[in-house]
Design a protein around this motif. Sequence first.
Motif, PDB file in Angstrom:
ATOM      1  N   ARG A  70      -5.335   7.479   2.781  1.00  0.00           N
ATOM      2  CA  ARG A  70      -6.245   7.804   3.517  1.00  0.00           C
ATOM      3  C   ARG A  70      -5.500   8.099   4.943  1.00  0.00           C
ATOM      4  N   SER A  71      -4.832   6.915   5.384  1.00  0.00           N
ATOM      5  CA  SER A  71      -3.912   7.003   6.536  1.00  0.00           C
ATOM      6  C   SER A  71      -2.611   6.209   6.359  1.00  0.00           C
ATOM      7  N   ILE A  72      -1.851   6.542   7.236  1.00  0.00           N
ATOM      8  CA  ILE A  72      -0.308   5.608   7.131  1.00  0.00           C
ATOM      9  C   ILE A  72      -0.621   4.284   7.726  1.00  0.00           C
ATOM     10  N   PRO A  73      -0.529   3.076   7.072  1.00  0.00           N
ATOM     11  CA  PRO A  73      -0.460   2.019   7.865  1.00  0.00           C
ATOM     12  C   PRO A  73       0.753   1.918   8.560  1.00  0.00           C
ATOM     13  N   ARG A  74       0.434   1.083   9.625  1.00  0.00           N
ATOM     14  CA  ARG A  74       1.536   0.861  10.520  1.00  0.00           C
ATOM     15  C   ARG A  74       2.408  -0.401  10.328  1.00  0.00           C
ATOM     16  N   ASP A  75       3.437  -0.462  10.785  1.00  0.00           N
ATOM     17  CA  ASP A  75       4.251  -1.788  10.790  1.00  0.00           C
ATOM     18  C   ASP A  75       3.924  -2.714  11.704  1.00  0.00           C
ATOM     19  N   PRO A  76       3.304  -3.691  11.499  1.00  0.00           N
ATOM     20  CA  PRO A  76       2.429  -4.838  12.539  1.00  0.00           C
ATOM     21  C   PRO A  76       3.536  -5.242  13.590  1.00  0.00           C
ATOM     22  N   PHE A  77       4.760  -5.167  13.208  1.00  0.00           N
ATOM     23  CA  PHE A  77       5.946  -5.515  14.285  1.00  0.00           C
ATOM     24  C   PHE A  77       6.613  -4.555  14.954  1.00  0.00           C
ATOM     25  N   ALA A  78       6.164  -3.211  14.866  1.00  0.00           N
ATOM     26  CA  ALA A  78       6.611  -2.158  15.491  1.00  0.00           C
ATOM     27  C   ALA A  78       5.704  -2.008  16.826  1.00  0.00           C
ATOM     28  N   LEU A  89       6.305  10.386   4.851  1.00  0.00           N
ATOM     29  CA  LEU A  89       5.104   9.594   4.720  1.00  0.00           C
ATOM     30  C   LEU A  89       3.793  10.363   4.982  1.00  0.00           C
ATOM     31  N   VAL A  90       3.656  11.408   5.863  1.00  0.00           N
ATOM     32  CA  VAL A  90       2.853  12.321   6.139  1.00  0.00           C
ATOM     33  C   VAL A  90       2.154  12.904   5.010  1.00  0.00           C
ATOM     34  N   ASP A  91       3.232  13.348   3.875  1.00  0.00           N
ATOM     35  CA  ASP A  91       2.717  14.006   2.815  1.00  0.00           C
ATOM     36  C   ASP A  91       1.890  13.296   1.838  1.00  0.00           C
ATOM     37  N   LEU A  92       1.840  11.648   2.083  1.00  0.00           N
ATOM     38  CA  LEU A  92       1.057  11.093   1.397  1.00  0.00           C
ATOM     39  C   LEU A  92      -0.508  11.156   1.762  1.00  0.00           C
ATOM     40  N   THR A  93      -0.718  11.533   2.912  1.00  0.00           N
ATOM     41  CA  THR A  93      -1.975  11.648   3.552  1.00  0.00           C
ATOM     42  C   THR A  93      -2.538  13.343   3.237  1.00  0.00           C
ATOM     43  N   GLU A 101       0.827  -1.194   0.098  1.00  0.00           N
ATOM     44  CA  GLU A 101      -0.084   0.087  -0.174  1.00  0.00           C
ATOM     45  C   GLU A 101       0.907   1.235  -0.066  1.00  0.00           C
ATOM     46  N   ILE A 102       1.926   1.287   0.926  1.00  0.00           N
ATOM     47  CA  ILE A 102       2.849   2.591   0.829  1.00  0.00           C
ATOM     48  C   ILE A 102       3.442   2.548  -0.301  1.00  0.00           C
ATOM     49  N   ARG A 103       4.215   1.576  -0.841  1.00  0.00           N
ATOM     50  CA  ARG A 103       4.900   1.570  -2.208  1.00  0.00           C
ATOM     51  C   ARG A 103       4.100   2.069  -3.283  1.00  0.00           C
ATOM     52  N   ASP A 104       2.710   1.408  -3.166  1.00  0.00           N
ATOM     53  CA  ASP A 104       2.032   2.106  -4.512  1.00  0.00           C
ATOM     54  C   ASP A 104       1.656   3.495  -4.322  1.00  0.00           C
ATOM     55  N   ALA A 105       1.532   3.916  -3.111  1.00  0.00           N
ATOM     56  CA  ALA A 105       1.228   5.419  -2.884  1.00  0.00           C
ATOM     57  C   ALA A 105       2.536   6.156  -3.413  1.00  0.00           C
ATOM     58  N   LYS A 152      22.185  -0.867   1.336  1.00  0.00           N
ATOM     59  CA  LYS A 152      22.224  -0.057   2.510  1.00  0.00           C
ATOM     60  C   LYS A 152      21.148   1.246   2.558  1.00  0.00           C
ATOM     61  N   PRO A 153      20.253   0.864   2.904  1.00  0.00           N
ATOM     62  CA  PRO A 153      18.989   1.807   2.958  1.00  0.00           C
ATOM     63  C   PRO A 153      19.425   2.815   4.049  1.00  0.00           C
ATOM     64  N   GLN A 154      18.944   4.203   3.567  1.00  0.00           N
ATOM     65  CA  GLN A 154      19.405   5.112   4.757  1.00  0.00           C
ATOM     66  C   GLN A 154      18.301   6.160   4.436  1.00  0.00           C
ATOM     67  N   ALA A 155      17.882   6.892   5.349  1.00  0.00           N
ATOM     68  CA  ALA A 155      16.871   8.037   5.225  1.00  0.00           C
ATOM     69  C   ALA A 155      17.520   9.246   4.745  1.00  0.00           C
ATOM     70  N   GLY A 156      16.868  10.117   3.998  1.00  0.00           N
ATOM     71  CA  GLY A 156      17.308  11.159   3.609  1.00  0.00           C
ATOM     72  C   GLY A 156      16.269  12.165   3.122  1.00  0.00           C
ATOM     73  N   ALA A 157      16.364  13.260   2.066  1.00  0.00           N
ATOM     74  CA  ALA A 157      15.427  14.358   1.964  1.00  0.00           C
ATOM     75  C   ALA A 157      14.112  13.925   1.475  1.00  0.00           C
ATOM     76  N   ASP A 158      14.167  12.753   0.970  1.00  0.00           N
ATOM     77  CA  ASP A 158      12.988  12.132   0.414  1.00  0.00           C
ATOM     78  C   ASP A 158      12.632  10.918   0.861  1.00  0.00           C
ATOM     79  N   VAL A 159      11.415  10.183   0.537  1.00  0.00           N
ATOM     80  CA  VAL A 159      10.912   8.787   0.896  1.00  0.00           C
ATOM     81  C   VAL A 159      10.771   8.153  -0.386  1.00  0.00           C
ATOM     82  N   TYR A 160      11.692   7.193  -0.781  1.00  0.00           N
ATOM     83  CA  TYR A 160      11.756   6.373  -1.969  1.00  0.00           C
ATOM     84  C   TYR A 160      11.219   5.046  -1.627  1.00  0.00           C
ATOM     85  N   ASP A 161      11.459   4.565  -0.477  1.00  0.00           N
ATOM     86  CA  ASP A 161      10.945   3.141  -0.032  1.00  0.00           C
ATOM     87  C   ASP A 161      10.887   3.129   1.408  1.00  0.00           C
TER      88      ASP A 161
END
Length: 164
Positions: free
Chosen positions: A108-116, A85-89, A55-59, A137-146
């Motif tokens: 509509r809303s950001i789904p949560r990680d069920p393991f979090a 991720l909030v920008d998607l909502t 769902e998040i990746r499709d968005a 080596k995924p790292q956070a940055g200026a945008d959200v790609y994945d």
Amino acid sequence: MSRGLRHGRRNSGFTLVELLVCLAILGLLASVALPMSEMTVQREKERELKRNLWEIRDALDAYHRACEDRAIIVSPDQSSYPKNLVDLTRAIPDARADRQGQTLRFLRSIPRDPFADPDVPADQSWALRSFQSEADKPQAGADVYDVHSKSRATGLNGIPLNRW
């Protein structure tokens, strides 16, 4: 005569040995059922994780396509992926001339990680990868790609959840 009837009548109930055998059988069944129920819970959480990731990746992909289609205006030095991720909502004004006054929303809303941890907000339950970071080596940055799970657990398929 009443004496003979009393001896011929059988007492109803279970003997101690019968009760112990029944308890042993019940204990054996419970020891088999408990791991099965734990595996069922794990499997359901993994299904939910997979659905939420899709769902998040499709968005994220839809947001990127909207930028490429000029429905969302970004500066040349800005990424065509959302900053968070909030920008998607959020309602984003559609910049196309034929759609003035209309808005775009990708979730509509950001789904949560069920393991979090359930106390962590949904948008913070995910580990983020920017467009500039490497896949291995995924790292956070200026945008959200994945996004991926922050969990260090391993799935039933043998692959760590944070590699899904």
